[in-house]
Design an enzyme around this catalytic site. Structure first.
Site, short mmCIF file in Angstrom:
data_model
loop_
_atom_site.label_atom_id
_atom_site.label_comp_id
_atom_site.label_asym_id
_atom_site.label_seq_id
_atom_site.Cartn_x
_atom_site.Cartn_y
_atom_site.Cartn_z
CG HIS A 131 39.91 38.04 32.42
ND1 HIS A 131 39.77 36.70 32.13
CD2 HIS A 131 39.14 38.26 33.53
CE1 HIS A 131 38.94 36.14 33.00
NE2 HIS A 131 38.55 37.07 33.86
CD GLU A 132 39.05 41.15 35.91
OE1 GLU A 132 37.86 41.40 36.13
OE2 GLU A 132 39.57 40.04 36.15
CG HIS A 141 34.55 39.95 33.58
ND1 HIS A 141 33.88 38.80 33.25
CD2 HIS A 141 35.64 39.56 34.29
CE1 HIS A 141 34.54 37.75 33.72
NE2 HIS A 141 35.61 38.19 34.35
CD GLU A 169 36.32 34.85 36.06
OE1 GLU A 169 37.43 35.15 35.60
OE2 GLU A 169 35.56 35.69 36.56
#
Length: 341
Positions: free
Chosen positions: A159-160, A163, A249
């Protein structure tokens, strides 16, 4: 809706928010320009010229401040949470596993290896920052390493990494900088207006009454202008910043699953977080809006315990939910389950 369609939708929404941010900065610049033109007692034909020149100067200053934060974003955010940069040669067993997972994801994501910082905080959380994939960093709380198994940890870090790959870190750093700049300008106008209003006439006893009234009027206008920026401009900027955070997100959840091909790992991680009520030491820091989940403050934890909630209350109405930095955990879990079906 497919993963590709979700990603495209969230990118469009993020673009709209950034356009709105640019429009807000421009409007505030024009407003300040009108104030300056009025204070200079300009002739009507010169008023708009002064307005546009001042607004241009404001936009240049905003861009300059944003660039400063942009090029120093890693040190700013990691410094705010006292992160410690991890090096392979000095890493513990758990830290080595963390670095190995990052290396695996970096190969899949096809981006340079980001710097990794360990944050001494018992809440399970993580965040990414930087200006682009070549200058990126990931902060990981000690609580996350202790709570998650390898698959869950990999899903959170994917997930990070998303980003970083999606350049969310760039838009995030710019919006934080512009919000801070707008707040600073409002504060500066209020302070300058108060000084002009109360102290602008000191030592001027020989001047005419008209000059004293003019000085008082200028101070009052600056004071009111500063408060208008703080009471209207800053909240609008914050709402747009938080709206962008929600878009980021939602997109990163989908992109992270696309990277690992393991939606269950992220669902399990989010489910564990739903049961966790550990407060964060940096719930009110600059890094809070960047985190994997909204960091819990001690006040949040007390509210959750009192009302038997799994996470802080979300705002129920479409207008007030602009104040939420992240979608609810249950909503994120449900969206991921639909991908499996």
């Amino acid at each position: 809706m497919t993963i590709e369609e979700q990603i495209a939708k969230n990118k469009r929404n993020s673009t709209i928010v950034m356009i709105g941010f640019s429009a807000l900065v421009t409007v505030i610049g024009l407003f300040i320009g009108l104030l300056v033109g009025w204070m200079m007692d300009s002739a009507p034909e010169d008023l708009w010229k002064i307005t546009f020149i001042t607004a241009g100067g404001f936009l240049v200053a905003a861009a300059g401040y944003s660039l400063y934060v942009y090029y120093n974003t890693t040190s700013v955010f990691m410094g705010s949470v006292r992160g410690r940069k991890l090096e392979v040669e000095n890493a513990s067993l758990a830290e080595t596993q963390l670095l190995n997972v990052i290396d695996e994801l970096q190969i899949t994501a096809e981006i340079p290896v980001p710097e990794v910082y360990l944050v001494k905080d018992q809440e399970a959380n993580a965040f990414a920052t930087g200006r682009d994939p070549k200058h990126a960093a990931i902060g990981v709380n000690t609580g996350l390493l202790e709570m998650m198994n390898r698959e869950e940890l990999k899903s959170v870090l994917a997930h990070e990494m998303s980003h970083i790959k999606n350049y969310d870190i760039r838009s995030g750093s710019i919006t934080v900088a512009l919000t801070g700049f707008i707040a600073g300008v409002g504060y500066w106008l209020v302070e300058l207006g108060e000084d002009t209003l109360w102290f602008g006439n000191s030592g001027r006893s020989r001047r005419k009454n008209d000059d004293e009234k003019s000085s008082a009027m200028i101070g009052l206008v600056m004071l009111v202008g500063g408060w208008l920026i703080q009471l209207i401009g800053v909240p609008i900027a914050l709402m747009m910043q938080l709206a962008l955070s929600r878009q980021r997100e939602s997109l990163a959840d989908i992109s992270g699953v696309d990277m690992t091909q393991d939606p269950k790992g992220l669902i399990d991680a989010l489910t564990k977080l739903r049961e966790d009520q550990t407060p964060s030491s940096y719930a009110n820091s600059k890094a809070a809006t960047l985190c994997f989940r909204t960091p819990l403050s001690k006040k949040d934890v007390k509210e959750m315990e009192k009302e038997n909630l799994s996470e802080p209350k979300q705002h129920k109405f479409s207008l007030t939910n602009l104040l939420d930095t992240h979608p609810p955990l249950d909503e994120r879990i449900e969206r991921l389950r639909k991908l499996i079906e």
